[in-house]
Write a protein that holds these residues in place. Structure first.
Motif: not given
Length: 634
Positions: A360, A362, A368, A373, A377-378, A381, A391, A393-394
């Protein structure tokens, strides 16, 4: 794609997520495989999240291609699609539609159009899966094998190639013609891409420092080595040249896989027959001009079989991977090139249930927690089929593919003595007959008295329980802060006004309420508190405690009018009322010896009243149970 010489075609499935597709799910799923694995091997699935406005069941191929090009590592590719059938069309027609959609996506991704593809269909009435493959006609496949160890299947055959490449792109533009800046960035990008196959370009392949005791010498690959008609030492070497032959006791995963580090070198000056003075060319601008430098750091990860030639690994995986990532970052930069230019960083993740890494990119300009952002991520997911409240993919969860000097992955090193994790795993049963077992979910570290050379014996049990709880949130990636020291815990309580400044450095006890204040301040975690007036009332709270472990899964701190403990689970028979509590005791003062801890009962099941009539929870004491709540976040 690996050849399938058998007349009987077999669908081999490495992902269990196909089982999660329901007949009510109308979203198409892209089936992911690898040219280095046997035909029709489904490694994972990616949900289609972009559809046409005119038909929400039809994928927007261009947007899907842009996303998947950035997300999917080279060495993996789209090999088909899965859709839910409809009552108005036959299963065969639905399979044809799935194969047609995946064919169009492969074309947009510049993948081979001669590939035999898989069409999977979920029956709308029964929910059963049917598989078809495309050859000259659509054929049904009835032989389906679910691989028991998907990670081993992928990684005992393959290895990882990594390449990091910092790039600075100069953009000179006229302040009166801002459109020229975008054109300049595009030209600068194409100039860099041209250098990837430039005659002066050299690629150096080596094992990361310390990954093997006797690492092979680095291999130098020049542009001419890509020519099959040219014989060279590099052109005959395989990826296995850098791979370990010892697979005993090996944990198969992307992070533990054999790795080959690729470095890009460009000779900008060539040999000359005689000395020459440097030449500078001056070209005056027509009007006022500005220079900005677009700074990227490409980070590419590729998957390759161990028996592929190193030259092919570079020319067919690394170089296309660099090109894809550079184009993606350019396209993300262009809309805000002259305003609030994004700060782009690629990260690699290997979330649960996915046998291969994903990438990914970012924008870290605002951090974050910035809502844009969070939405990115949502969306990820949703595409990967990951839980919407964890979380995964943090940035703190990103893979660390660097290798330290002692041969361990960079993210596994700890200062001082490593702490024990998950000490309850494998301990004897609770002794409750016919009980329902509910345990902590995920991992934690065991904190107890006298660790780190700090003497807190007699007063620090609640501090240690708090540290264990914070370690759970850290390991599950809900926070990136370090586990706080006793002094930092005291400092937090002073800062919120719960304690006077004299509290810092003291040996005063703290309880469940203080722990809830610290968790809220440092982690933003809210807590529930269960008050129990007497140890005799504990069995009445078992259902509530079980519900906590099933829905929240966090460790529980037990405080009150007695010593502090950490609760890791409950075993309860609601018919007989028999119950037991899995206690992690922070009062242990020995070394990190798992056998000693378990045998000594420092982590074990405690009955409300054991067979000898001994009570762990006393009838004349009150207890507070602190139940940290799992944040609903991505």
């Amino acid at each position: 794609m690996a050849d399938d010489n058998s007349n009987t075609k077999t669908i081999r499935i490495l992902t269990r997520k196909l089982h999660s597709i329901t007949k009510s799910d109308s979203t198409i799923q892209w089936l992911i495989g690898s040219p280095f694995l046997p035909n029709y091997t489904i490694v994972s699935t990616l949900r289609c999240i972009h559809t046409l406005q005119s038909d929400h069941l039809s994928p927007d191929i261009n947007k899907e291609a842009d996303d998947i090009r950035a997300l999917l590592s080279r060495g993996f590719e789209v090999i088909g699609a899965l859709i839910v059938g409809t009552a108005s069309s036959s299963v065969e027609q639905a399979a044809k539609d799935a194969i047609d959609a995946s064919s169009r996506l492969r074309k947009a991704l510049s993948q081979s159009e001669n590939q035999s593809l898989v069409g999977a269909v979920v029956d709308p009435s029964s929910g059963e899966l049917s598989f078809f493959v495309s050859n000259s006609v659509i054929e049904s496949v009835t032989t389906v094998v679910y691989e028991e160890q998907p990670n081993k299947y992928v990684w005992e055959r393959g290895c990882i190639l990594t390449c990091e490449l910092p790039i600075k792109l100069p953009v000179i533009y006229s302040v009166k013609e801002l459109k020229g800046a975008e054109d300049m960035l595009t030209r600068a990008t194409e100039a860099v891409i041209a250098k990837f196959r430039d005659s002066k370009t050299t690629y150096v392949l080596e094992t990361p420092d310390g990954s093997t005791a006797e690492a092979p010498h680095a291999v130098v690959i020049r542009n001419r080595d890509f020519d099959l008609s040219t014989e060279s030492n590099a052109s005959s070497l395989l990826c296995s040249h850098f791979c370990s032959e010892d697979n005993n006791h090996k944990s198969y995963s992307a992070e533990n896989a054999d790795k080959i580090q690729v470095s890009f070198l460009l000779a900008t000056s060539g040999a000359t027959l005689k000395p020459a003075a440097p030449v500078a060319e001056y070209i005056p601008a027509v009007g006022e001009a500005k220079l900005l430098v677009v700074d990227y750091k490409l980070r590419v990860v590729c998957y390759a079989t161990k028996d592929i030639r190193l030259t092919d690994a570079v020319s067919k995986l690394i170089i296309p991977g660099l090109v894809d990532q550079l184009h993606t970052m350019k396209n993300m930069t262009l809309p805000n090139l002259l305003s609030q230019r994004p700060k782009l960083h690629p990260y690699h993740f290997n979330p649960p249930g996915l046998p291969h890494p994903i990438t990914t990119i970012y924008d870290t300009l605002y951090g974050e927690t910035e809502m844009k952002q969070v939405e990115v991520r949502r969306s990820l997911h949703s595409r990967l089929g990951l839980p919407s409240d964890q979380p995964l993919l943090r940035i703190a969860s990103a893979m660390n593919l660097s290798i330290s000097k002692d041969g361990a992955s960079g993210n596994t090193l700890k200062k001082g003595t490593p702490l024990l994790k998950d000490v309850h795993v494998g301990i004897p049963s609770s002794g409750v007959n016919g009980g329902d077992l509910s345990l902590v979910q995920g991992s934690y570290e065991y904190y107890h008295y006298l660790q780190d050379g700090f003497d807190d014996s007699g007063w620090g049990c609640a501090y240690r329980s708090l540290q264990t709880i914070v370690s759970w949130f850290k390991i599950q990636q809900y926070t990136s802060i370090g586990v706080p020291s006793h002094r930092e815990i005291q400092q937090a309580l002073v800062e919120i006004g719960d304690k006077d400044p004299s509290f810092i450095g003291s040996r005063e006890w703290i309880g469940a309420i203080e722990l809830s204040f610290v968790l809220d301040k440092l982690l933003g975690v809210s807590c529930k508190v269960i008050n129990v007036r007497s140890g005799d009332e504990l069995p009445e709270k078992c259902r509530e405690l079980m519900m906590h472990f099933e829905t929240q899964g966090t460790p529980i701190m037990i405080g009150g009018g007695v010593l502090a403990y950490t609760l890791l689970g409950v075993d309860y028979n609601d018919t007989t009322g028999d119950c037991a509590f899995l206690i992690l005791d922070p009062h242990y003062t020995g070394g990190e010896d798992l056998k000693k801890i378990v045998n000594g009962g420092w982590c074990g099941w405690k009955k409300a009243i054991d067979s000898k009539g001994k009570r762990f929870f006393l009838p004349n004491k009150f207890y507070n149970f602190l139940l940290p709540q799992r944040p609903n976040m991505v």
